[in-house]
Design a protein around this motif. Structure first.
Motif, PDB file in Angstrom:
ATOM      1  N   GLY A  23      26.931  34.011  37.505  1.00 16.00           N
ATOM      2  CA  GLY A  23      28.173  34.351  37.471  1.00 16.00           C
ATOM      3  C   GLY A  23      29.132  34.677  37.400  1.00 16.00           C
ATOM      4  O   GLY A  23      30.750  34.458  37.627  1.00 16.00           O
ATOM      5  N   LEU A  24      29.234  34.128  35.604  1.00 16.99           N
ATOM      6  CA  LEU A  24      30.502  33.465  35.626  1.00 16.99           C
ATOM      7  C   LEU A  24      30.886  35.205  34.598  1.00 16.99           C
ATOM      8  O   LEU A  24      29.807  35.915  33.675  1.00 16.99           O
ATOM      9  CB  LEU A  24      29.857  32.881  33.624  1.00 16.99           C
ATOM     10  CG  LEU A  24      30.921  31.994  32.878  1.00 16.99           C
ATOM     11  CD1 LEU A  24      32.251  31.984  33.742  1.00 16.99           C
ATOM     12  CD2 LEU A  24      30.283  31.787  31.570  1.00 16.99           C
ATOM     13  N   ILE A  25      32.019  35.281  34.955  1.00 13.87           N
ATOM     14  CA  ILE A  25      32.508  36.772  34.143  1.00 13.87           C
ATOM     15  C   ILE A  25      34.353  36.627  33.390  1.00 13.87           C
ATOM     16  O   ILE A  25      34.700  35.544  33.141  1.00 13.87           O
ATOM     17  CB  ILE A  25      32.735  37.967  35.262  1.00 13.87           C
ATOM     18  CG1 ILE A  25      34.061  37.411  36.109  1.00 13.87           C
ATOM     19  CG2 ILE A  25      30.856  38.097  36.290  1.00 13.87           C
ATOM     20  CD1 ILE A  25      34.004  38.427  37.377  1.00 13.87           C
ATOM     21  N   ASP A  26      34.060  38.007  32.545  1.00 12.57           N
ATOM     22  CA  ASP A  26      35.378  38.011  31.698  1.00 12.57           C
ATOM     23  C   ASP A  26      36.247  39.206  31.974  1.00 12.57           C
ATOM     24  O   ASP A  26      35.095  40.008  31.806  1.00 12.57           O
ATOM     25  CB  ASP A  26      35.094  37.084  30.025  1.00 12.57           C
ATOM     26  CG  ASP A  26      36.561  36.805  29.757  1.00 12.57           C
ATOM     27  OD1 ASP A  26      37.261  36.749  29.974  1.00 12.57           O
ATOM     28  OD2 ASP A  26      36.340  37.167  28.113  1.00 12.57           O
ATOM     29  N   ILE A  27      37.205  39.206  32.355  1.00 13.61           N
ATOM     30  CA  ILE A  27      37.900  40.377  32.937  1.00 13.61           C
ATOM     31  C   ILE A  27      39.606  41.298  31.980  1.00 13.61           C
ATOM     32  O   ILE A  27      39.881  40.464  32.094  1.00 13.61           O
ATOM     33  CB  ILE A  27      38.404  40.296  34.607  1.00 13.61           C
ATOM     34  CG1 ILE A  27      37.490  40.106  35.212  1.00 13.61           C
ATOM     35  CG2 ILE A  27      38.783  41.981  35.127  1.00 13.61           C
ATOM     36  CD1 ILE A  27      38.077  39.744  36.477  1.00 13.61           C
ATOM     37  N   TYR A  28      38.892  42.172  31.805  1.00 12.80           N
ATOM     38  CA  TYR A  28      40.070  42.851  30.521  1.00 12.80           C
ATOM     39  C   TYR A  28      40.368  44.338  31.308  1.00 12.80           C
ATOM     40  O   TYR A  28      39.370  44.552  31.830  1.00 12.80           O
ATOM     41  CB  TYR A  28      39.683  42.930  29.527  1.00 12.80           C
ATOM     42  CG  TYR A  28      39.096  41.915  28.988  1.00 12.80           C
ATOM     43  CD1 TYR A  28      40.025  40.671  27.681  1.00 12.80           C
ATOM     44  CD2 TYR A  28      38.307  41.040  28.742  1.00 12.80           C
ATOM     45  CE1 TYR A  28      40.218  40.288  26.652  1.00 12.80           C
ATOM     46  CE2 TYR A  28      37.987  40.004  28.710  1.00 12.80           C
ATOM     47  CZ  TYR A  28      38.496  39.497  27.123  1.00 12.80           C
ATOM     48  OH  TYR A  28      38.559  38.309  26.734  1.00 12.80           O
ATOM     49  N   THR A  29      41.743  44.468  31.306  1.00 17.41           N
ATOM     50  CA  THR A  29      42.240  45.717  31.147  1.00 17.41           C
ATOM     51  C   THR A  29      42.663  46.654  30.413  1.00 17.41           C
ATOM     52  O   THR A  29      42.067  45.652  29.368  1.00 17.41           O
ATOM     53  CB  THR A  29      43.911  45.857  32.102  1.00 17.41           C
ATOM     54  OG1 THR A  29      44.761  45.449  30.916  1.00 17.41           O
ATOM     55  CG2 THR A  29      44.147  44.820  33.329  1.00 17.41           C
ATOM     56  N   PRO A  30      42.725  47.730  29.070  1.00 17.71           N
ATOM     57  CA  PRO A  30      43.085  47.945  28.329  1.00 17.71           C
ATOM     58  C   PRO A  30      43.853  47.069  27.143  1.00 17.71           C
ATOM     59  O   PRO A  30      44.131  47.508  26.143  1.00 17.71           O
ATOM     60  CB  PRO A  30      43.487  49.526  28.409  1.00 17.71           C
ATOM     61  CG  PRO A  30      43.223  49.591  29.855  1.00 17.71           C
ATOM     62  CD  PRO A  30      42.988  49.177  31.015  1.00 17.71           C
ATOM     63  N   THR A  31      45.148  46.702  27.516  1.00 22.77           N
ATOM     64  CA  THR A  31      45.739  45.557  26.802  1.00 22.77           C
ATOM     65  C   THR A  31      46.168  44.389  27.500  1.00 22.77           C
ATOM     66  O   THR A  31      46.502  43.772  26.950  1.00 22.77           O
ATOM     67  CB  THR A  31      47.267  46.268  27.715  1.00 22.77           C
ATOM     68  OG1 THR A  31      47.608  46.474  28.667  1.00 22.77           O
ATOM     69  CG2 THR A  31      47.351  47.576  27.062  1.00 22.77           C
TER      70      THR A  31
END
Length: 223
Positions: free
Chosen positions: A57-65
């Motif tokens: 369950g290793l995740i990486d999160i981004y918004t557009p900026t």
């Protein structure tokens, strides 16, 4: 274009609305922060999740900026898609459980990015708000039924990245729950629904602290 799933997170009881989320299940196909940031900007969703290890369950999160150490609706959506009992984010381990068609995550208020929680006198006032100019991140809210814990909310990221209003925002709901110290049913945006509860069960009434665990739950559907 890189393969990705598009989900709607925090749907209402009839499966409508929800905040769209992109999930790149093969995170290794987009290595490096710059490449991930570029793809998140191209996709244009409020958040994009890259899965680096589906079993852990290793995740990486981004918004557009920008890259986020934690965010609510990406965690709920990723947990639903991966079917895992926990997620590993840069902020910490997010535990997951499922009940009655809902996916719940448990996280700490201290992990949520700063938000301005701005209370209004009525749901009608919140619904009539114009989108403010870029600046602070505002979570506008009002009681619909205080006795029942029902809230009307709208979210204005203020980042100037094309996302003028967030349809459903788990991290802001988490912060509001910590602030009020009680379980909430939040209607946000066009009609998305976010459910929250202070944890652990049996905590005395009253406001919770930044390091207390808050549960955030909702319904998820494929877009």
């Amino acid at each position: 274009m890189t393969d990705h799933n598009v989900l709607r997170v925090f749907c209402d009881p009839d499966g409508r609305h929800g905040n769209e989320l992109a999930v790149v299940r093969d995170g290794a196909s987009v290595p490096g922060e710059s490449g991930r940031q570029e793809l998140a900007r191209e996709l244009g969703f409020s958040e994009t999740v890259f899965v680096d290890d589906p079993e852990r369950g290793l995740i990486d999160i981004y918004t557009p900026t920008l890259r986020l150490p934690f965010a609510g609706h990406p965690c709920v959506g990723a947990a639903w898609l991966l079917g895992v009992p926990r997620l590993v984010t840069p902020a910490g381990v997010v535990t997951v459980h499922r009940a009655d068609g809902l996916v719940w995550i448990a996280a700490r208020a201290a992990w949520a990015p700063p938000r301005t929680l701005r209370e209004y006198g009525s749901a009608a006032e919140v619904e009539a708000l114009p989108v403010p100019p870029p600046g602070e991140w505002v979570y506008a809210w009002a009681w619909q039924d205080e006795a029942e814990g029902r809230i009307r909310a709208r979210a204005f990221p203020g980042r100037g990245d094309g996302i003028d209003e967030d349809e459903a925002t788990g991290a802001a709901a988490l912060l509001l729950t910590a602030h009020l110290g009680r379980a909430l049913t939040i209607t946000q945006g066009r009609g998305s629904q976010i459910l929250t509860a202070p944890g652990p069960p049996g905590r005395p009434a009253g406001r919770t602290g930044a390091h207390d665990t808050i549960e955030v739950g909702g319904r998820v559907r494929h877009a």
